[in-house]
Design a protein around this motif. Structure first.
Motif, PDB file in Angstrom:
ATOM      1  N   GLU A 190      -1.361  -2.674   7.173  1.00  0.00           N
ATOM      2  CA  GLU A 190      -1.604  -1.314   6.656  1.00  0.00           C
ATOM      3  C   GLU A 190      -0.289  -0.544   6.455  1.00  0.00           C
ATOM      4  OE1 GLU A 190      -4.456  -0.412   5.593  1.00  0.00           O
ATOM      5  OE2 GLU A 190      -5.624  -2.057   6.458  1.00  0.00           O
ATOM      6  N   GLU A 191       0.611  -0.689   7.445  1.00  0.00           N
ATOM      7  CA  GLU A 191       1.919  -0.012   7.355  1.00  0.00           C
ATOM      8  C   GLU A 191       2.682  -0.467   6.112  1.00  0.00           C
ATOM      9  OE1 GLU A 191       4.637  -0.362  10.850  1.00  0.00           O
ATOM     10  OE2 GLU A 191       2.770  -0.761  11.936  1.00  0.00           O
ATOM     11  N   LEU A 192       2.718  -1.792   5.921  1.00  0.00           N
ATOM     12  CA  LEU A 192       3.493  -2.348   4.810  1.00  0.00           C
ATOM     13  C   LEU A 192       2.922  -1.936   3.458  1.00  0.00           C
ATOM     14  CD1 LEU A 192       4.372  -5.892   6.187  1.00  0.00           C
ATOM     15  CD2 LEU A 192       5.986  -4.076   5.667  1.00  0.00           C
ATOM     16  N   LEU A 193       1.598  -1.816   3.398  1.00  0.00           N
ATOM     17  CA  LEU A 193       0.976  -1.353   2.139  1.00  0.00           C
ATOM     18  C   LEU A 193       1.490   0.041   1.784  1.00  0.00           C
ATOM     19  CD1 LEU A 193      -2.815  -2.345   2.169  1.00  0.00           C
ATOM     20  CD2 LEU A 193      -0.997  -3.273   0.743  1.00  0.00           C
ATOM     21  N   MET A 194       1.694   0.859   2.827  1.00  0.00           N
ATOM     22  CA  MET A 194       2.143   2.241   2.626  1.00  0.00           C
ATOM     23  C   MET A 194       3.627   2.304   2.262  1.00  0.00           C
ATOM     24  SD  MET A 194      -0.540   4.218   3.416  1.00  0.00           S
ATOM     25  CE  MET A 194      -0.002   5.798   4.017  1.00  0.00           C
ATOM     26  N   LYS A 195       4.463   1.485   2.987  1.00  0.00           N
ATOM     27  CA  LYS A 195       5.903   1.726   2.860  1.00  0.00           C
ATOM     28  C   LYS A 195       6.672   0.711   2.013  1.00  0.00           C
ATOM     29  CE  LYS A 195       7.325  -0.630   7.155  1.00  0.00           C
ATOM     30  NZ  LYS A 195       8.134  -0.563   8.348  1.00  0.00           N
ATOM     31  N   SER A 196       6.037  -0.428   1.680  1.00  0.00           N
ATOM     32  CA  SER A 196       6.795  -1.447   0.956  1.00  0.00           C
ATOM     33  C   SER A 196       6.193  -1.742  -0.419  1.00  0.00           C
ATOM     34  CB  SER A 196       6.850  -2.746   1.765  1.00  0.00           C
ATOM     35  OG  SER A 196       7.331  -3.797   0.962  1.00  0.00           O
ATOM     36  N   LYS A 197       6.969  -1.415  -1.448  1.00  0.00           N
ATOM     37  CA  LYS A 197       6.520  -1.672  -2.827  1.00  0.00           C
ATOM     38  C   LYS A 197       6.333  -3.171  -3.055  1.00  0.00           C
ATOM     39  CE  LYS A 197       7.707   1.794  -6.260  1.00  0.00           C
ATOM     40  NZ  LYS A 197       8.878   2.650  -6.383  1.00  0.00           N
ATOM     41  N   VAL A 198       7.292  -3.956  -2.524  1.00  0.00           N
ATOM     42  CA  VAL A 198       7.259  -5.415  -2.732  1.00  0.00           C
ATOM     43  C   VAL A 198       5.986  -6.002  -2.127  1.00  0.00           C
ATOM     44  CG1 VAL A 198       8.499  -7.591  -2.331  1.00  0.00           C
ATOM     45  CG2 VAL A 198       9.781  -5.482  -2.641  1.00  0.00           C
ATOM     46  N   TYR A 199       5.682  -5.589  -0.892  1.00  0.00           N
ATOM     47  CA  TYR A 199       4.483  -6.096  -0.204  1.00  0.00           C
ATOM     48  C   TYR A 199       3.224  -5.652  -0.950  1.00  0.00           C
ATOM     49  CZ  TYR A 199       1.205  -7.269   3.532  1.00  0.00           C
ATOM     50  OH  TYR A 199       0.161  -7.803   4.257  1.00  0.00           O
ATOM     51  N   LYS A 200       3.217  -4.397  -1.386  1.00  0.00           N
ATOM     52  CA  LYS A 200       2.046  -3.860  -2.084  1.00  0.00           C
ATOM     53  C   LYS A 200       1.789  -4.655  -3.368  1.00  0.00           C
ATOM     54  CE  LYS A 200      -0.196   0.444  -3.150  1.00  0.00           C
ATOM     55  NZ  LYS A 200      -0.128   1.528  -4.075  1.00  0.00           N
ATOM     56  N   ASN A 201       2.877  -4.987  -4.088  1.00  0.00           N
ATOM     57  CA  ASN A 201       2.743  -5.796  -5.315  1.00  0.00           C
ATOM     58  C   ASN A 201       2.170  -7.174  -5.006  1.00  0.00           C
ATOM     59  OD1 ASN A 201       3.719  -3.800  -6.915  1.00  0.00           O
ATOM     60  ND2 ASN A 201       5.817  -4.592  -7.025  1.00  0.00           N
ATOM     61  N   PHE A 202       2.684  -7.790  -3.952  1.00  0.00           N
ATOM     62  CA  PHE A 202       2.189  -9.086  -3.483  1.00  0.00           C
ATOM     63  C   PHE A 202       0.671  -9.023  -3.292  1.00  0.00           C
ATOM     64  CE2 PHE A 202       6.071 -11.234  -1.780  1.00  0.00           C
ATOM     65  CZ  PHE A 202       5.675 -12.536  -2.010  1.00  0.00           C
ATOM     66  N   TYR A 203       0.284  -8.015  -2.524  1.00  0.00           N
ATOM     67  CA  TYR A 203      -1.128  -7.863  -2.140  1.00  0.00           C
ATOM     68  C   TYR A 203      -2.002  -7.611  -3.363  1.00  0.00           C
ATOM     69  CZ  TYR A 203      -5.207  -6.312   0.504  1.00  0.00           C
ATOM     70  OH  TYR A 203      -6.472  -6.193   1.029  1.00  0.00           O
ATOM     71  N   GLU A 204      -1.566  -6.682  -4.218  1.00  0.00           N
ATOM     72  CA  GLU A 204      -2.391  -6.325  -5.374  1.00  0.00           C
ATOM     73  C   GLU A 204      -2.554  -7.489  -6.350  1.00  0.00           C
ATOM     74  OE1 GLU A 204      -0.620  -2.685  -6.701  1.00  0.00           O
ATOM     75  OE2 GLU A 204      -1.876  -1.474  -5.338  1.00  0.00           O
ATOM     76  N   ARG A 205      -1.467  -8.281  -6.515  1.00  0.00           N
ATOM     77  CA  ARG A 205      -1.541  -9.457  -7.392  1.00  0.00           C
ATOM     78  C   ARG A 205      -2.593 -10.436  -6.882  1.00  0.00           C
ATOM     79  NH1 ARG A 205       3.942  -9.937  -7.851  1.00  0.00           N
ATOM     80  NH2 ARG A 205       3.985 -11.813  -6.565  1.00  0.00           N
ATOM     81  N   GLN A 206      -2.640 -10.620  -5.560  1.00  0.00           N
ATOM     82  CA  GLN A 206      -3.575 -11.586  -4.986  1.00  0.00           C
ATOM     83  C   GLN A 206      -5.013 -11.089  -5.034  1.00  0.00           C
ATOM     84  OE1 GLN A 206      -2.631 -13.550  -1.387  1.00  0.00           O
ATOM     85  NE2 GLN A 206      -0.638 -14.192  -2.139  1.00  0.00           N
ATOM     86  N   ILE A 207      -5.199  -9.802  -4.829  1.00  0.00           N
ATOM     87  CA  ILE A 207      -6.553  -9.236  -4.846  1.00  0.00           C
ATOM     88  C   ILE A 207      -7.141  -9.378  -6.239  1.00  0.00           C
ATOM     89  CG2 ILE A 207      -7.897  -7.088  -4.550  1.00  0.00           C
ATOM     90  CD1 ILE A 207      -6.880  -8.512  -1.923  1.00  0.00           C
ATOM     91  N   LYS A 208      -6.282  -9.153  -7.248  1.00  0.00           N
ATOM     92  CA  LYS A 208      -6.754  -9.287  -8.637  1.00  0.00           C
ATOM     93  C   LYS A 208      -7.070 -10.735  -8.945  1.00  0.00           C
ATOM     94  CE  LYS A 208      -4.348  -5.218 -10.247  1.00  0.00           C
ATOM     95  NZ  LYS A 208      -3.003  -4.756 -10.570  1.00  0.00           N
TER      96      LYS A 208
END
Length: 208
Positions: A190-208
């Motif tokens: 949850e923290e990384l989703l908030m503070k890290s653009k790179v991690y958020k991109n990783f996550y969003e790419r996989q969810i899609k």
């Protein structure tokens, strides 16, 4: 958990724990002791590695599992096979546990080899589990079986996992984001989703 693109240095980091590589700078501590001070055999006796490249021998299924702890009884091997969800495919082999599986497990599928690797880790009963996740090339049904076995294996154990699929590491105590040989961020999911653009991109790419 270690997250990052291919070639970012995750496996190198993981391989430093059993001292396959030595750090050129800094130290690795285990229970507040520098691992370079441990006897190598005793350090490795407490570590199980499950990765993409399971080394199997041209021998029986039983002996391939027993390789992790040669003095184990057959009953302990059967129990480890049960825990790692191997029994269902072993009973379909021509001679069950006595089936010779060929050079590097020639007669087995990727998922079956992976489960034998997990059976070895169950049999070894080590305190540290290193998972260089090999589920990325498996079909979803096999992956689900292996994830179930892994969640049993890592229960109450110190576990370091390299994640290709973020869904497998959402509950990690700490996630490290590795990029070009450096840790660029760390925290819970949850923290990384908030503070890290790179991690958020990783996550969003996989969810899609």
């Amino acid at each position: 958990a270690l997250v990052g693109h291919s070639g970012s240095g995750k496996s190198t980091l993981l391989n430093m724990v059993p001292r396959i590589y030595a750090p050129t700078d800094g130290n690795i501590h285990l229970d507040n002791q520098d691992i370079s001070e441990f006897n190598l055999a005793s350090l490795r006796s407490e570590i199980s590695i499950v990765d993409q490249n399971t080394t199997l021998f041209d021998d029986t299924v039983l002996n391939n599992i027993k390789y992790a702890r040669p003095e184990a009884s057959n009953e302990e091997v059967y129990e480890a096979a049960e825990q790692s969800m191997c029994t269902e495919f072993i009973k379909n082999l021509e001679n069950g546990y006595e089936t010779v599986i060929g050079e590097n497990g020639l007669k087995l599928s990727g998922g079956e080899k992976q489960r034998l690797s997990i059976a070895r880790a169950f049999l070894k009963k080590s305190k540290i589990i290193l998972l260089d996740e090999a589920t990325s090339s498996l079909d979803s049904e096999t992956e689900e079986k292996i994830q179930k076995a892994l969640s049993q294996l890592t229960l109450n154990k110190t576990t370091i996992v390299i994640a290709h699929r973020l869904s497998t590491i959402l509950n990690s105590d700490k996630i490290y984001l590795v990029d070009s040989g450096k840790i660029i961020d760390s925290g819970k999911h949850e923290e990384l989703l908030m503070k890290s653009k790179v991690y958020k991109n990783f996550y969003e790419r996989q969810i899609k």
